[in-house]
Design an enzyme around this catalytic site. Sequence first.
Site, PDB file in Angstrom:
ATOM      1  N   HIS A 155      35.301  34.779 -36.129  1.00 31.35           N
ATOM      2  CA  HIS A 155      36.203  33.624 -36.028  1.00 31.35           C
ATOM      3  C   HIS A 155      37.616  34.029 -36.426  1.00 31.35           C
ATOM      4  O   HIS A 155      37.806  34.684 -37.450  1.00 31.35           O
ATOM      5  CB  HIS A 155      35.738  32.494 -36.953  1.00 31.35           C
ATOM      6  CG  HIS A 155      34.521  31.788 -36.451  1.00 31.35           C
ATOM      7  ND1 HIS A 155      33.716  31.008 -37.262  1.00 31.35           N
ATOM      8  CD2 HIS A 155      33.957  31.719 -35.213  1.00 31.35           C
ATOM      9  CE1 HIS A 155      32.726  30.503 -36.550  1.00 31.35           C
ATOM     10  NE2 HIS A 155      32.851  30.922 -35.307  1.00 31.35           N
TER      11      HIS A 155
ATOM     12  N   LYS B 239      35.446  38.249 -28.709  1.00 33.78           N
ATOM     13  CA  LYS B 239      36.400  37.301 -28.138  1.00 33.78           C
ATOM     14  C   LYS B 239      37.835  37.738 -28.421  1.00 33.78           C
ATOM     15  O   LYS B 239      38.150  38.155 -29.527  1.00 33.78           O
ATOM     16  CB  LYS B 239      36.138  35.918 -28.752  1.00 33.78           C
ATOM     17  CG  LYS B 239      36.795  34.768 -28.027  1.00 33.78           C
ATOM     18  CD  LYS B 239      36.330  33.456 -28.645  1.00 33.78           C
ATOM     19  CE  LYS B 239      36.927  32.261 -27.929  1.00 33.78           C
ATOM     20  NZ  LYS B 239      36.471  30.981 -28.528  1.00 33.78           N
TER      21      LYS B 239
ATOM     22  N   HIS C 109      23.646  29.799 -28.657  1.00 39.13           N
ATOM     23  CA  HIS C 109      24.628  29.366 -29.651  1.00 39.13           C
ATOM     24  C   HIS C 109      23.954  28.646 -30.817  1.00 39.13           C
ATOM     25  O   HIS C 109      24.442  28.699 -31.949  1.00 39.13           O
ATOM     26  CB  HIS C 109      25.681  28.461 -29.004  1.00 39.13           C
ATOM     27  CG  HIS C 109      27.032  28.601 -29.640  1.00 39.13           C
ATOM     28  ND1 HIS C 109      27.791  29.751 -29.532  1.00 39.13           N
ATOM     29  CD2 HIS C 109      27.749  27.751 -30.422  1.00 39.13           C
ATOM     30  CE1 HIS C 109      28.925  29.586 -30.201  1.00 39.13           C
ATOM     31  NE2 HIS C 109      28.918  28.399 -30.751  1.00 39.13           N
TER      32      HIS C 109
ATOM     33  N   ARG D  69      27.785  36.251 -30.041  1.00 34.84           N
ATOM     34  CA  ARG D  69      27.970  35.301 -28.953  1.00 34.84           C
ATOM     35  C   ARG D  69      27.171  35.823 -27.753  1.00 34.84           C
ATOM     36  O   ARG D  69      26.964  37.027 -27.602  1.00 34.84           O
ATOM     37  CB  ARG D  69      29.442  35.186 -28.563  1.00 34.84           C
ATOM     38  CG  ARG D  69      30.363  34.679 -29.670  1.00 34.84           C
ATOM     39  CD  ARG D  69      31.802  34.640 -29.165  1.00 34.84           C
ATOM     40  NE  ARG D  69      32.721  34.104 -30.161  1.00 34.84           N
ATOM     41  CZ  ARG D  69      33.404  34.862 -31.030  1.00 34.84           C
ATOM     42  NH1 ARG D  69      33.247  36.176 -31.018  1.00 34.84           N
ATOM     43  NH2 ARG D  69      34.228  34.308 -31.906  1.00 34.84           N
TER      44      ARG D  69
ATOM     45  N   ARG E  91      22.953  31.294 -33.056  1.00 32.15           N
ATOM     46  CA  ARG E  91      24.161  31.761 -33.769  1.00 32.15           C
ATOM     47  C   ARG E  91      24.479  30.814 -34.925  1.00 32.15           C
ATOM     48  O   ARG E  91      24.824  31.245 -36.023  1.00 32.15           O
ATOM     49  CB  ARG E  91      25.319  31.843 -32.778  1.00 32.15           C
ATOM     50  CG  ARG E  91      26.669  32.281 -33.376  1.00 32.15           C
ATOM     51  CD  ARG E  91      27.631  32.525 -32.227  1.00 32.15           C
ATOM     52  NE  ARG E  91      29.025  32.386 -32.587  1.00 32.15           N
ATOM     53  CZ  ARG E  91      29.781  33.377 -33.051  1.00 32.15           C
ATOM     54  NH1 ARG E  91      29.268  34.579 -33.227  1.00 32.15           N
ATOM     55  NH2 ARG E  91      31.054  33.177 -33.335  1.00 32.15           N
TER      56      ARG E  91
ATOM     57  N   TYR F 250      30.293  24.896 -40.976  1.00 34.32           N
ATOM     58  CA  TYR F 250      28.967  25.189 -41.524  1.00 34.32           C
ATOM     59  C   TYR F 250      28.806  24.759 -42.979  1.00 34.32           C
ATOM     60  O   TYR F 250      27.687  24.676 -43.476  1.00 34.32           O
ATOM     61  CB  TYR F 250      28.664  26.683 -41.408  1.00 34.32           C
ATOM     62  CG  TYR F 250      28.633  27.177 -39.988  1.00 34.32           C
ATOM     63  CD1 TYR F 250      27.590  26.837 -39.134  1.00 34.32           C
ATOM     64  CD2 TYR F 250      29.658  27.972 -39.485  1.00 34.32           C
ATOM     65  CE1 TYR F 250      27.571  27.273 -37.811  1.00 34.32           C
ATOM     66  CE2 TYR F 250      29.642  28.416 -38.172  1.00 34.32           C
ATOM     67  CZ  TYR F 250      28.598  28.063 -37.347  1.00 34.32           C
ATOM     68  OH  TYR F 250      28.576  28.488 -36.051  1.00 34.32           O
TER      69      TYR F 250
END
Length: 303
Positions: A276, A178, A250, A155, A253, A285
């Site tokens: 995630h 995150k 992003h 990120r 990414r 995806y």
Amino acid sequence: MSTESALHEFLTHLEIERGRSLLTLRNYSHYLETYFRAQHVKQVSDISESNIRQFRVWLNRQPGAKAKGQKPTDMKKRTQNYYLIALRSFLKYCVKRGWTQFPVDSIELAKVGDRHIDLITMDELNRILEQPNITTRIGLRDRTILELLFSTGLRISELVSLNSDIDISGPELTIRGKGDKVRLVFLSPEARDWVKRYLMKRADIHTALFIDDRSAKTTDRDARLTPRSIERSIRHYATAAGISKKVTPHVIRHSFATNLLQNGADLRSVQTLLGHSHIGTTQIYTHISDKHLREAYERFHKK
């Protein structure tokens, strides 16, 4: 129990026990306070299926993000769901504490269509990589940023937090991402080489890995590149490469994740590499990789 007191305890729980970021706390506070204010909810016992339904109607009629030069549209279903997710999480906490017996599962999220993902091709990525002038320190820095983004799938917030003492002795790199969660990412030989070349050009003592060389920055905090400045640079290089679509960190990414799936990686591995929390986030995806497989089938499987 007042909603004010319950919210304070809930946010403290998210920060201490769940390790959520300050940004998450601010968002949850905003979503929940909006509901309390819109429906005049003062006590946890005031929360009802009826006023939640009224709140959903109210949300659905609120203006959404306004594009430049255009009229505002209604708030998107996905955005509305953020409020509902925060409310469900809050109520689960309240039930656990014995402040209410509200049936949390009765709050259903709005149905949303498949999420559109912006991607760039490998050819487009390579064209962007060739744009920075690597004879300059800024160009060398920007090429290193691009190589790192695609090699690791970081990120942008994770990338700008890297420091100049980064361990590139091996292919593995530990990232605190995150929600303050630690995960392992991998550096390609090319990315490691670009980091080495960039650090050899550095003549300063700043802590940050990527710094702003264009102004006389004196403190570590001021010197560190911001996400916004990196986004501007990438847009500049994409335009110089003749790419009209919007290219952001992003998007790179997204391309990292899609490239892994298209080359045989399993979804759980990609989930781990991206950091995630939920597999459902990674599943966006699969639509791209499924399309890739279908196109390959139609191209090569012929009578």
